[in-house]
Design an enzyme around this catalytic site. Structure first.
Site, PDB file in Angstrom:
ATOM      1  N   LYS A   9      19.221  36.649  24.232  1.00  0.00           N
ATOM      2  CA  LYS A   9      20.629  36.295  23.963  1.00  0.00           C
ATOM      3  C   LYS A   9      21.372  37.461  23.290  1.00  0.00           C
ATOM      4  O   LYS A   9      22.473  37.829  23.695  1.00  0.00           O
ATOM      5  CB  LYS A   9      20.657  35.032  23.085  1.00  0.00           C
ATOM      6  CG  LYS A   9      21.948  34.781  22.356  1.00  0.00           C
ATOM      7  CD  LYS A   9      22.764  33.681  22.940  1.00  0.00           C
ATOM      8  CE  LYS A   9      24.118  33.634  22.268  1.00  0.00           C
ATOM      9  NZ  LYS A   9      25.040  32.722  22.824  1.00  0.00           N
ATOM     10  N   LYS A  43      29.398  37.568  15.367  1.00  0.00           N
ATOM     11  CA  LYS A  43      28.158  36.969  14.844  1.00  0.00           C
ATOM     12  C   LYS A  43      26.954  37.490  15.630  1.00  0.00           C
ATOM     13  O   LYS A  43      25.951  37.924  15.059  1.00  0.00           O
ATOM     14  CB  LYS A  43      28.235  35.433  14.948  1.00  0.00           C
ATOM     15  CG  LYS A  43      26.911  34.770  14.574  1.00  0.00           C
ATOM     16  CD  LYS A  43      26.829  33.292  14.908  1.00  0.00           C
ATOM     17  CE  LYS A  43      25.380  32.816  14.707  1.00  0.00           C
ATOM     18  NZ  LYS A  43      25.144  31.437  15.026  1.00  0.00           N
TER      19      LYS A  43
HETATM   20  P1  NAD Z   1      29.540  23.896  14.842  1.00  0.00           P
HETATM   21  O1  NAD Z   1      29.813  24.489  13.514  1.00  0.00           O
HETATM   22  O2  NAD Z   1      30.640  23.232  15.603  1.00  0.00           O
HETATM   23  O3  NAD Z   1      28.358  22.800  14.706  1.00  0.00           O
HETATM   24  C1  NAD Z   1      27.255  22.922  13.848  1.00  0.00           C
HETATM   25  C2  NAD Z   1      26.956  21.528  13.280  1.00  0.00           C
HETATM   26  O4  NAD Z   1      25.768  21.598  12.485  1.00  0.00           O
HETATM   27  C3  NAD Z   1      28.071  21.002  12.362  1.00  0.00           C
HETATM   28  O5  NAD Z   1      28.501  19.736  12.856  1.00  0.00           O
HETATM   29  C4  NAD Z   1      27.400  20.900  10.987  1.00  0.00           C
HETATM   30  O6  NAD Z   1      27.868  19.819  10.225  1.00  0.00           O
HETATM   31  C5  NAD Z   1      25.948  20.722  11.374  1.00  0.00           C
HETATM   32  N1  NAD Z   1      25.001  21.080  10.328  1.00  0.00           N
HETATM   33  C6  NAD Z   1      24.973  22.190   9.539  1.00  0.00           C
HETATM   34  N2  NAD Z   1      23.908  22.157   8.717  1.00  0.00           N
HETATM   35  C7  NAD Z   1      23.247  21.012   8.979  1.00  0.00           C
HETATM   36  C8  NAD Z   1      22.079  20.400   8.457  1.00  0.00           C
HETATM   37  N3  NAD Z   1      21.375  20.984   7.488  1.00  0.00           N
HETATM   38  N4  NAD Z   1      21.699  19.216   8.972  1.00  0.00           N
HETATM   39  C9  NAD Z   1      22.403  18.610   9.944  1.00  0.00           C
HETATM   40  N5  NAD Z   1      23.531  19.139  10.488  1.00  0.00           N
HETATM   41  C10 NAD Z   1      23.939  20.312   9.997  1.00  0.00           C
HETATM   42  O7  NAD Z   1      28.869  25.059  15.706  1.00  0.00           O
HETATM   43  P2  NAD Z   1      28.724  25.130  17.308  1.00  0.00           P
HETATM   44  O8  NAD Z   1      29.910  25.800  17.886  1.00  0.00           O
HETATM   45  O9  NAD Z   1      28.296  23.787  17.805  1.00  0.00           O
HETATM   46  O10 NAD Z   1      27.502  26.167  17.434  1.00  0.00           O
HETATM   47  C11 NAD Z   1      26.160  25.798  17.173  1.00  0.00           C
HETATM   48  C12 NAD Z   1      25.273  26.985  17.509  1.00  0.00           C
HETATM   49  O11 NAD Z   1      25.451  27.339  18.885  1.00  0.00           O
HETATM   50  C13 NAD Z   1      25.569  28.243  16.690  1.00  0.00           C
HETATM   51  O12 NAD Z   1      24.355  28.852  16.361  1.00  0.00           O
HETATM   52  C14 NAD Z   1      26.400  29.080  17.645  1.00  0.00           C
HETATM   53  O13 NAD Z   1      26.279  30.472  17.392  1.00  0.00           O
HETATM   54  C15 NAD Z   1      25.790  28.713  18.976  1.00  0.00           C
HETATM   55  N6  NAD Z   1      26.675  28.898  20.133  1.00  0.00           N
HETATM   56  C16 NAD Z   1      27.968  28.448  20.091  1.00  0.00           C
HETATM   57  C17 NAD Z   1      28.791  28.623  21.200  1.00  0.00           C
HETATM   58  C18 NAD Z   1      30.234  28.135  21.186  1.00  0.00           C
HETATM   59  O14 NAD Z   1      30.980  28.507  22.103  1.00  0.00           O
HETATM   60  N7  NAD Z   1      30.655  27.321  20.212  1.00  0.00           N
HETATM   61  C19 NAD Z   1      28.302  29.262  22.345  1.00  0.00           C
HETATM   62  C20 NAD Z   1      26.968  29.662  22.378  1.00  0.00           C
HETATM   63  C21 NAD Z   1      26.167  29.477  21.265  1.00  0.00           C
END
Ligand code: NAD
Length: 297
Positions: free
Chosen positions: A170, A245
Site C-alpha cells: 500500500k 499520511k
Molecule cells: P474514520 O476516522 O472515519 O473511522 C475510524 C473509526 O475508528 C472512527 O469511527 C473511530 O471512532 C473508530 N475508532 C478509533 N479508535 C477506536 C477504538 N479504540 N475502538 C473502536 N473504534 C475506534 O477513518 P476512515 O476514513 O474510515 O479510515 C479508516 C482507515 O482506512 C484509516 O487507516 C485510513 O488511512 C484507511 N483508508 C481510508 C480511506 C478513505 O478514503 N477514507 C481510503 C483508504 C484507506
C-alpha cells in the site's frame, strides 16, 4: 458467519454494511455512538466493547485510524488477542505502519491465532460499492480464510506475501502515485508557461512515454478526463491529508529499512506545505495549485 467489526467510520461503516448484505451476522463496535447507530440501521448488532463484539466471532475485521489504535485494540489490556475465542481469524484493514502490523502478526502467532494485514485502496466510494482493492500480508492459510470475506467488500484481493507485506504494498503504491501526480502537475505547469495547451499535451503524452495513471485516469487539469477531481474544483476523491499520511508511513518505513527514497521525501515535503496552507481536505491532485503558485485557502 459471525463476524465482529470494529471501527465503523467512513470506510468501516459501509464495509460492515456489505458484510450484512452478504448474509453475515455482524457484531459491531466503535467508540462513536453515532457510528454504531449507523451500523445498526444497516443491520448489524451493537456491542459495548471491542472484546464483546469479537467475543464469539469466527472472524473479526478492524478498520481503525492509525497504528496506535490498532496496537491498543489488539495488544492492550483487554486486547482482542487476549479475549478472542479459539480459532478466530483477524483481519486488520486499517492503513498503518509496517512495524506495528508485524508486531501484531507476531503476537497473533504466539497466541496461535490467524491474522492478516489487509489495507485497502478505493476510498469511501469503493467501500460503499464493495469494489475495494485489498493488499493482504500473512500466511497462505490465513489468506485463504480471509479471501471469501474480503470478496464481499472488494473486487481485487491480492496476496502480497508474509506479515506486513499488505501495508508495504500500500505505501509503496501510494508513494509512487504521489510522485507521479507531482510529475504530471509539473509537466502541465511548464506547458502553461510555454504556451502549450492542456488538451494537446494530454493527447501527446497519453500515447507517449510520459503516460501514467495520474495523467490518463486522474488528470490534474480540467477537461481531458471529465471524471477527475480537477473538473469539480479539486473536491476529493482522495484527500491530500490522506496522501500525506501514507507518505509519512512510507518515509518512516524507508528510514527503518535503509531505503533511499529522495523523491518520496520531496513529495512528503510538498504535501506538508499544501496541508499547512489549510487545504488538506482538497483532492491530492490539487497540488498543481501549489506548483503554479496560486494556492488559495
Ligand atoms: P474514520 O476516522 O472515519 O473511522 C475510524 C473509526 O475508528 C472512527 O469511527 C473511530 O471512532 C473508530 N475508532 C478509533 N479508535 C477506536 C477504538 N479504540 N475502538 C473502536 N473504534 C475506534 O477513518 P476512515 O476514513 O474510515 O479510515 C479508516 C482507515 O482506512 C484509516 O487507516 C485510513 O488511512 C484507511 N483508508 C481510508 C480511506 C478513505 O478514503 N477514507 C481510503 C483508504 C484507506
Amino acid at each position: 458467519m459471525r463476524i465482529g467489526f470494529i471501527g465503523l467510520g467512513n470506510m468501516g461503516g459501509p464495509m460492515a454494511a456489505n458484510l450484512v448484505k452478504a448474509g453475515h451476522d455482524v457484531a459491531a463496535f466503535d467508540m462513536s455512538k453515532e457510528a454504531v447507530e449507523r451500523a445498526v440501521a444497516a443491520g448489524a448488532r451493537a456491542h459495548n466493547s471491542a472484546a464483546d463484539a469479537a467475543g464469539d466471532a469466527e472472524a473479526v475485521v478492524t478498520m481503525l485510524p492509525a497504528g496506535q489504535h490498532v496496537r491498543q485494540v489488539y495488544l492492550g489490556d483487554n486486547g482482542l488477542l487476549k479475549t478472542a475465542g479459539k480459532g478466530a481469524l483477524f483481519i486488520d484493514s486499517s492503513t498503518i505502519d509496517v512495524a506495528t502490523a508485524r508486531d501484531v502478526h507476531a503476537a497473533a502467532k504466539a497466541a496461535r491465532l490467524d491474522f492478516v494485514d489487509a489495507p485497502v485502496s478505493g476510498g469511501v466510494g469503493g467501500a460503499a460499492a464493495g469494489t475495494l482493492t485489498f493488499m493482504v500480508g500473512g500466511e497462505e492459510a490465513a489468506f485463504g480464510r480471509a479471501k471469501p470475506i474480503l470478496e464481499k467488500m472488494g473486487k481485487n484481493i491480492f496476496h502480497a506475501g508474509g506479515a506486513g507485506n499488505g501495508q508495504a504494498a500500500k505505501i509503496c503504491n501510494n508513494m509512487l502515485l504521489a510522485i507521479s501526480m507531482i510529475g504530471t502537475c509539473e509537466a502541465f505547469v511548464l506547458a502553461e508557461k510555454l504556451g502549450l495547451d492542456h488538451e494537446t499535451l494530454f493527447k501527446i503524452s497519453s500515447t507517449a512515454s510520459g503516460q501514467c495513471w495520474s495523467l490518463t485516469s486522474y488528470c490534474p487539469v480540467p477537461g481531458p478526463v471529465p471524471a477527475s477531481p480537477a473538473n469539480r474544483n479539486y473536491e476529493p476523491g482522495f484527500t491530500a491529508s490522506m496522501m500525506l499520511k501514507d507518505l509519512k508511513l512510507a518515509q518512516g518505513a524507508a528510514q527503518a529499512a535503509g531505503a533511499a527514497t529522495p523523491l518520496g521525501a520531496e513529495a512528503t515535503a510538498l504535501y506538508t506545505l499544501f496541508e499547512s496552507a489549510g487545504v488538506g481536505a482538497r483532492d491530492f491532485s490539487g497540488i498543481i495549485q501549489l506548483l503554479r503558485g496560486n494556492l488559495r485557502a
